[in-house]
Design an enzyme around this catalytic site. Sequence first.
Site, PDB file in Angstrom:
ATOM      1  N   CYS A 132       0.831  -1.212   0.000  1.00  0.00           N
ATOM      2  CA  CYS A 132       0.000   0.000   0.000  1.00  0.00           C
ATOM      3  C   CYS A 132       0.859   1.253   0.000  1.00  0.00           C
ATOM      4  CB  CYS A 132      -0.929  -0.026   1.212  1.00  0.00           C
ATOM      5  SG  CYS A 132      -1.980   1.431   1.315  1.00  0.00           S
ATOM      6  N   CYS A 135      -0.523   4.088   2.115  1.00  0.00           N
ATOM      7  CA  CYS A 135      -0.358   3.940   3.571  1.00  0.00           C
ATOM      8  C   CYS A 135       1.093   4.188   3.987  1.00  0.00           C
ATOM      9  CB  CYS A 135      -0.728   2.524   4.026  1.00  0.00           C
ATOM     10  SG  CYS A 135      -2.175   1.839   3.254  1.00  0.00           S
ATOM     11  N   ASP A 136       2.043   3.656   3.226  1.00  0.00           N
ATOM     12  CA  ASP A 136       3.426   3.590   3.706  1.00  0.00           C
ATOM     13  C   ASP A 136       4.414   4.467   2.941  1.00  0.00           C
ATOM     14  OD1 ASP A 136       2.551   1.665   5.497  1.00  0.00           O
ATOM     15  OD2 ASP A 136       2.946   0.023   4.112  1.00  0.00           O
TER      16      ASP A 136
END
Length: 305
Positions: A132, A135-136
């Site tokens: 992701c 997300c990261d």
Amino acid sequence: MKKYDVIIIGGGPAGLTAGIYTSRAGLKSLLVERGMFGGQIVNATLIENYPGFPDGISGYELGSRMHQQAVKFGLEVTTAEMTDITQTQPYEVSTTEGNFEATTIIIAAGSEYRKLDVPGEERLSGHGVSYCATCDGFLFRGRDVAVVGGGNTAITDALELSQHASKVYVIHRRDQLRAGEILRQRAFAQPKLEFIWNSVVEEAQGEEMLSGLKLRDVKTGRQSTLEVAGAFIATGFMPNSQRFFNLLEIDDAGHIVTDEVMATSAPGIFAAGDIRRSSARQIASAVGDGVTAATAAFKYIQETG
Ligand code: NAP
């Protein structure tokens, strides 16, 4: 045991839309979701191709709005994992939060990230290996990262990562991208992106944290090591259909086989969204599937009840 007209498995766009329609039609409806309401879209920073939002909308907000709308019309929701469905009617649905009875079931359990299944991938997941970018990605500010895959997700991720990382390698097993024209043009115009064609990842390397990827050129067989701090795997999705193998007809790729009204091979069980065969795997198409499945479930109850 609590009885429902419809139990919906999965709280992504397909399931939540089905819930809006079944609840609004007066059917007693329960939605079972094991993770976040909104499903996979909650990870998308900006959704630009869902109609009605000319400036785009974040996936998290879109998912939250669908959830609110469904609950407003009376959909009951529970955060639980579905563990079993009986083979005979009325269906008994077992979940980690108890068992429920249903006349009809709509399966909208979606799909999950396809793994590379190479050494080091699982061990370093969360330690440099990610699925992701949204997300990261910010964790890799000023570092070199790689994206694996050549589809729309891979290129969207690579472009997003170019906002944080100093360099983004795109590792693709062929010499042509699967991604659509607009994304291709944006990718080739972004100087931080470097393409490594005809190559596959053989290993994710590193002790505590990812230090690099072992690559193999599929044309020459030549192996090499690419030093990167992050590796974002964007090789598509696998349908979450394992729990339905004994119950329903499933195709070779693991998708539930449905007809044009989303009916599966079992009476009163419908499937919608990414989990079904021939899904376009878009939010708009998942929403459409949800409507079709809900309408068919309503008709089924009227005709059999
Ligand atoms: P996808 O279209 O299935 O692409 C997966 C990519 O990973 C392909 O390039 C594939 O290579 C590669 N791949 C698959 N297995 C691999 C393996 N084991 N090792 C190395 N490479 C592998 O998946 P996606 O990009 O996640 O997209 C899924 C759906 O969502 C698509 O319908 C897509 O259009 C849609 N989507 C749309 C947008 C948008 O902005 N409109 C954004 C994201 C996703 P090959 O090309 O050789 O098969």
